[in-house]
Write an enzyme that holds these catalytic residues in place. Structure first.
Site, PDB file in Angstrom:
ATOM      1  N   HIS A  47       0.858  -1.186   0.000  1.00 36.93           N
ATOM      2  CA  HIS A  47       0.000   0.000   0.000  1.00 36.93           C
ATOM      3  C   HIS A  47       0.892   1.233   0.000  1.00 36.93           C
ATOM      4  CE1 HIS A  47      -3.861  -1.924   1.849  1.00 36.93           C
ATOM      5  NE2 HIS A  47      -3.286  -2.742   0.986  1.00 36.93           N
ATOM      6  N   GLU A  49       1.012   3.832   1.898  1.00 37.39           N
ATOM      7  CA  GLU A  49       1.538   4.214   3.207  1.00 37.39           C
ATOM      8  C   GLU A  49       2.736   3.356   3.598  1.00 37.39           C
ATOM      9  OE1 GLU A  49      -3.063   4.470   3.574  1.00 37.39           O
ATOM     10  OE2 GLU A  49      -1.593   3.307   2.440  1.00 37.39           O
ATOM     11  N   CYS A  79      -2.372  -0.360   7.480  1.00 34.73           N
ATOM     12  CA  CYS A  79      -1.554   0.844   7.364  1.00 34.73           C
ATOM     13  C   CYS A  79      -1.570   1.666   8.641  1.00 34.73           C
ATOM     14  CB  CYS A  79      -2.016   1.674   6.167  1.00 34.73           C
ATOM     15  SG  CYS A  79      -1.672   0.831   4.598  1.00 34.73           S
TER      16      CYS A  79
END
Length: 154
Positions: A47, A49, A79
């Site tokens: 992801h 992040e 995250c």
């Protein structure tokens, strides 16, 4: 947030869900950037992040305390857990995520006193632009899949 939107657009350009993130230190310096790379890397943890945190971990002298992560979509539980464990001070996000938002929508992980660190969060920053980018991406994806189904049925 504009830099995070640039990262999200770059993700969309390669067929990834358009989410981008930018990690900034306590002095306002950009430490790292990230974008969704789940499909590209075959990695469900890639992801935006997490990519920014991974990149930031290589930045010489970066102190996680006092840093802010800007991201175009509210972080999911994975995250937010990474932000808590990284001891990032603050997350600022654009679009709210009614299906997986873990900063404020479904969960408030950054505020949970049972965890070892608190992460302040602020949502809705450039929300319209962030939301529009996501909606356009999924609209185009649905249209493309519909066309592929129609073509295969002929």
């Amino acid at each position: 947030m504009e830099l995070a939107l640039d990262e999200a657009r770059a993700a969309a350009d390669i067929g990834e869900v358009p989410v981008g993130a930018v990690l900034v230190d306590g002095d306002g310096n950009v430490v790292a950037k990230g974008r969704n790379r789940r499909e590209e890397r075959g990695d469900p943890t890639a992801h935006a992040e997490v990519e920014a945190l991974r990149d930031g971990s290589h930045f010489p002298g970066w102190r996680r305390e006092g840093s802010t992560l800007y991201v175009t979509l509210e972080p999911c539980p994975m995250c937010m857990g990474a932000l808590v464990n990284a001891r990032v001070s603050r997350v600022v996000f654009g679009a709210w995520d009614s299906k997986a938002g873990a900063a404020k929508t479904l969960y408030r992980m950054g505020e949970d006193p049972r965890l070892n660190h608190a992460v302040d969060s602020q949502g809705g920053v450039l929300e319209g632009a962030c939301k529009q980018l996501l909606q356009s991406f999924f609209k185009e994806l649905r249209a493309r899949r519909k066309e592929e189904r129609n073509t295969s049925e002929r």
